[in-house]
Design a protein around this motif. Structure first.
Motif, mmCIF file in Angstrom:
data_model
loop_
_atom_site.group_PDB
_atom_site.id
_atom_site.type_symbol
_atom_site.label_atom_id
_atom_site.label_comp_id
_atom_site.label_asym_id
_atom_site.label_seq_id
_atom_site.Cartn_x
_atom_site.Cartn_y
_atom_site.Cartn_z
ATOM 1 N N SER A 195 -36.551 86.821 21.999
ATOM 2 C CA SER A 195 -37.577 87.237 22.718
ATOM 3 C C SER A 195 -37.184 87.536 24.199
ATOM 4 C CB SER A 195 -38.243 85.793 22.795
ATOM 5 O OG SER A 195 -38.811 85.155 21.881
ATOM 6 N N LEU A 196 -36.121 87.278 24.603
ATOM 7 C CA LEU A 196 -35.887 87.961 26.036
ATOM 8 C C LEU A 196 -35.413 89.433 25.993
ATOM 9 C CD1 LEU A 196 -35.135 87.819 28.926
ATOM 10 C CD2 LEU A 196 -32.799 87.228 28.255
ATOM 11 N N LEU A 197 -34.694 89.632 24.866
ATOM 12 C CA LEU A 197 -34.070 91.139 24.788
ATOM 13 C C LEU A 197 -35.201 91.958 24.362
ATOM 14 C CD1 LEU A 197 -30.461 90.799 23.922
ATOM 15 C CD2 LEU A 197 -31.317 91.077 26.112
ATOM 16 N N ALA A 198 -36.245 91.352 23.566
ATOM 17 C CA ALA A 198 -37.139 92.308 23.167
ATOM 18 C C ALA A 198 -38.226 92.891 24.202
ATOM 19 C CB ALA A 198 -38.267 91.412 22.364
ATOM 20 N N GLY A 199 -37.937 92.413 25.558
ATOM 21 C CA GLY A 199 -38.602 92.998 26.637
ATOM 22 C C GLY A 199 -37.520 93.416 27.603
ATOM 23 N N GLY A 200 -36.308 93.648 27.196
ATOM 24 C CA GLY A 200 -35.182 94.305 27.670
ATOM 25 C C GLY A 200 -34.631 93.463 29.005
ATOM 26 N N GLY A 201 -35.110 91.931 28.792
ATOM 27 C CA GLY A 201 -34.500 91.342 30.017
ATOM 28 C C GLY A 201 -35.398 91.291 31.159
ATOM 29 N N ALA A 202 -36.692 91.548 31.045
ATOM 30 C CA ALA A 202 -37.592 91.455 32.173
ATOM 31 C C ALA A 202 -37.630 90.081 32.849
ATOM 32 C CB ALA A 202 -38.977 92.027 31.529
ATOM 33 N N GLY A 232 -45.901 94.798 34.479
ATOM 34 C CA GLY A 232 -45.102 93.930 35.559
ATOM 35 C C GLY A 232 -44.729 94.639 36.559
ATOM 36 N N SER A 233 -43.730 94.014 37.184
ATOM 37 C CA SER A 233 -43.004 94.470 38.606
ATOM 38 C C SER A 233 -42.185 95.637 38.226
ATOM 39 C CB SER A 233 -42.334 93.306 39.432
ATOM 40 O OG SER A 233 -41.441 92.843 38.695
ATOM 41 N N GLY A 234 -41.668 95.592 37.045
ATOM 42 C CA GLY A 234 -40.478 96.518 36.760
ATOM 43 C C GLY A 234 -39.233 96.341 37.219
ATOM 44 N N LYS A 235 -39.000 95.082 37.638
ATOM 45 C CA LYS A 235 -37.763 94.892 38.259
ATOM 46 C C LYS A 235 -36.768 94.382 37.077
ATOM 47 C CE LYS A 235 -39.243 92.241 42.327
ATOM 48 N NZ LYS A 235 -39.261 90.886 43.222
ATOM 49 N N LYS A 236 -35.530 94.896 37.365
ATOM 50 C CA LYS A 236 -34.370 94.778 36.471
ATOM 51 C C LYS A 236 -33.846 93.227 36.493
ATOM 52 C CE LYS A 236 -32.923 99.495 35.896
ATOM 53 N NZ LYS A 236 -31.848 100.623 35.963
ATOM 54 N N LEU A 237 -33.420 92.847 35.515
ATOM 55 C CA LEU A 237 -32.862 91.532 35.424
ATOM 56 C C LEU A 237 -31.229 91.700 35.807
ATOM 57 C CD1 LEU A 237 -32.713 88.409 34.832
ATOM 58 C CD2 LEU A 237 -32.149 88.968 32.647
ATOM 59 N N THR A 238 -30.803 91.192 36.721
ATOM 60 C CA THR A 238 -29.398 91.374 37.298
ATOM 61 C C THR A 238 -28.441 90.478 36.631
ATOM 62 O OG1 THR A 238 -30.249 92.565 39.180
ATOM 63 C CG2 THR A 238 -28.039 91.867 39.110
ATOM 64 N N ASP A 294 -27.342 101.305 29.469
ATOM 65 C CA ASP A 294 -27.896 102.391 28.975
ATOM 66 C C ASP A 294 -28.832 101.953 27.796
ATOM 67 O OD1 ASP A 294 -26.637 104.362 30.599
ATOM 68 O OD2 ASP A 294 -25.046 104.949 29.304
ATOM 69 N N LYS A 295 -28.408 101.097 26.965
ATOM 70 C CA LYS A 295 -29.127 100.629 25.934
ATOM 71 C C LYS A 295 -30.253 99.576 26.201
ATOM 72 C CE LYS A 295 -25.601 101.070 22.388
ATOM 73 N NZ LYS A 295 -24.442 100.295 21.313
ATOM 74 N N HIS A 296 -29.915 98.951 27.323
ATOM 75 C CA HIS A 296 -30.827 97.865 27.758
ATOM 76 C C HIS A 296 -31.213 98.210 29.235
ATOM 77 C CE1 HIS A 296 -28.408 96.136 24.859
ATOM 78 N NE2 HIS A 296 -29.522 95.069 24.476
ATOM 79 N N PRO A 297 -32.232 99.155 29.300
ATOM 80 C CA PRO A 297 -32.795 99.654 30.721
ATOM 81 C C PRO A 297 -33.087 98.656 31.393
ATOM 82 C CG PRO A 297 -33.485 101.018 29.087
ATOM 83 C CD PRO A 297 -33.162 99.798 28.358
ATOM 84 N N ASN A 298 -33.768 97.454 31.189
ATOM 85 C CA ASN A 298 -34.343 96.540 32.038
ATOM 86 C C ASN A 298 -33.170 95.630 32.549
ATOM 87 O OD1 ASN A 298 -36.837 97.279 32.299
ATOM 88 N ND2 ASN A 298 -37.376 96.336 30.362
ATOM 89 N N VAL A 299 -31.885 95.953 32.291
ATOM 90 C CA VAL A 299 -30.612 94.911 32.563
ATOM 91 C C VAL A 299 -29.776 95.729 33.523
ATOM 92 C CG1 VAL A 299 -28.686 93.701 31.681
ATOM 93 C CG2 VAL A 299 -30.661 93.594 30.582
ATOM 94 N N GLN A 300 -29.551 95.124 34.750
ATOM 95 C CA GLN A 300 -28.562 95.794 35.543
ATOM 96 C C GLN A 300 -27.072 94.892 35.424
ATOM 97 O OE1 GLN A 300 -29.306 95.673 39.627
ATOM 98 N NE2 GLN A 300 -27.962 97.398 40.235
ATOM 99 N N ILE A 301 -26.063 95.302 35.381
ATOM 100 C CA ILE A 301 -24.831 94.647 35.351
ATOM 101 C C ILE A 301 -24.094 95.010 36.707
ATOM 102 C CG2 ILE A 301 -22.802 94.060 34.309
ATOM 103 C CD1 ILE A 301 -23.885 94.617 31.676
ATOM 104 N N LYS A 302 -23.975 94.142 37.692
ATOM 105 C CA LYS A 302 -23.238 94.342 38.653
ATOM 106 C C LYS A 302 -21.813 94.079 38.739
ATOM 107 C CE LYS A 302 -23.342 93.108 43.600
ATOM 108 N NZ LYS A 302 -24.182 92.131 44.874
ATOM 109 N N ILE A 303 -21.085 94.750 39.170
ATOM 110 C CA ILE A 303 -19.881 94.385 38.835
ATOM 111 C C ILE A 303 -19.074 94.032 40.215
ATOM 112 C CG2 ILE A 303 -17.328 95.106 38.500
ATOM 113 C CD1 ILE A 303 -19.143 95.117 36.079
#
Length: 388
Positions: free
Chosen positions: A34-41, A64-70, A94-103
């Motif tokens: 369910s979550l990844l179906a929405g790209g992690g919104a 929605g807000s278009g925010k990325k899940l960090t 690149d494969k999940h545009p709604n997910v941001q991975i902060k290092i």
């Protein structure tokens, strides 16, 4: 592990838990599909809209807000230990545009634990690369989750000896701890853990924050053990002058070893091999009493939100894919944990790695290590470091 840590991913901090010590924390997350179906919104409306539209993982949300899940990920600092995590993060985003991975590789275990104690639901990071000592400590405080392996199907590929008993984290490989030295100062290397506290090494040692394994070896070889570290502390108090400096970052560690300012320590085969390949005059000796087998992998911070937790589950599962687990083993120079990962020729040429996990290693009571790390750290600083 290696290390942005004293044992790997962090200085050990005082334990304070919201769950029983040693038991970790367990949660029942929402559906990953369910979550990844929405790209992690992030927003609830966005989440529901994504579920209804049956979008594929990584699909951009249309409302929605278009925010990325960090997701904040903390890899190890130094050597090549950050190579795979950074390469993976780029491809995953690149494969999940709604997910941001902060290092953020500055978040050692002390910082993580202090934040957890101050606000268990406001973690500094979500996905943490850890070695055995850091995992044991995080589990003892309740900061690291017990994971549901059914949500990480690729764990089925793990060799049995690499499966964390309480499923607190997932192991990717194993490094090993022995003696690391400057080959210009010590061309013949060393044979025993006892060389660390030999009078011949006065003013020659450096350690990364608290070397609990060196204290433990001193205890084990002098009538004590993991449940009685007194003999180890007494020996190191007596030989505190062997230690020239205590370092807190890998670049500093590499510098004092390479310049022979402090040419002897106990550290990792993988990290020291990477440093040597970069030109550092360093060698590694496997003590006759055995090296430490140190499982290395990732943990999930229990303060993560359900959405973050589900993405972290997916990330860990993907990291166990042959492509990424092989990349981890090759860059970190470790014994692979997954049956899908094979030894490259450069690793086969290293006897301590080619021998695999079925060799003589020091026995470690990881639960005792995790529960006592804070007390050992305080005692080391007060009783030993103060006498250097």
């Amino acid at each position: 592990m290696h290390s942005n840590t004293d044992s790997s991913n962090g200085d050990k901090a005082a334990a304070g838990a919201t769950s029983p010590a040693g038991e970790g924390t367990s949660r029942t997350p929402v559906s990953r599909r369910s979550l990844l179906a929405g790209g992690g919104a992030v927003a609830a409306g966005l989440f529901l809209a994504a579920c209804a539209s049956n979008k594929q993982p990584g699909a951009s949300a249309s409302s929605g807000s278009g925010k990325k899940l960090t997701i904040t990920m903390t890899p190890f600092a130094g050597a090549d230990l950050g190579v795979m995590p950074r390469e993976f993060a780029k491809e995953y985003q690149d494969k999940h545009p709604n997910v941001q991975i902060k290092i953020d590789d500055t978040l050692n275990l002390a910082k993580q634990t202090a934040a957890y104690q101050a606000g268990p639901h406001k973690p500094l990071n979500n996905l943490v690369f850890s070695n055995g000592g850091a995992t044991a400590t995080g589990k003892a405080t309740g900061m690291y989750l017990k994971l549901d392996y059914s949500k990480i199907p690729n764990t089925a590929q793990l060799h049995p000896q690499f499966v964390e008993r309480d499923h607190c984290g997932v192991v990717f490989g194993a490094d090993q701890m022995g003696l690391v030295y400057n080959t210009k100062t010590y061309p013949k290397g060393f044979e025993s853990w006892t060389d660390l506290w030999s009078p011949d090494q006065r003013g020659k040692l450096c350690f990364f924050t608290v070397p609990w394994w060196a204290i433990g070896m001193a205890a084990n070889l002098n009538g004590g053990g993991w449940d009685n570290m007194d003999p180890g502390f007494e020996l190191w108090i007596e030989h505190a002058k062997n230690i020239r400096t205590i370092v807190t970052a890998n670049p500093q560690f590499l510098n004092v070893l390479s310049t022979s300012e402090a040419p002897l320590t106990s550290h990792y085969l993988g990290t020291s091999t990477a440093w040597r390949s970069q030109g550092a005059p360093l060698g590694y000796s496997r003590p006759t009493e055995g090296a430490f087998f140190d499982p290395v992998g990732v943990n999930i911070n229990s303060g993560s939100s359900d959405d973050q937790l589900e993405v972290c589950y997916d990330i860990v599962n993907e990291m166990l894919q042959p492509k990424w687990n092989q990349r981890w083993v090759d860059t970190s120079i470790q014994i692979p944990a997954s049956s899908t990962s094979k030894l490259a020729s450069k690793l086969k040429a290293i006897p301590a790695i080619a021998a695999g996990p079925d060799q003589k290693f020091v026995d470690v009571d990881w639960d005792t290590v995790g529960k006592n790390m804070a007390a050992w750290t305080a005692r080391w600083n007060e009783e030993v470091v103060s006498k250097i």
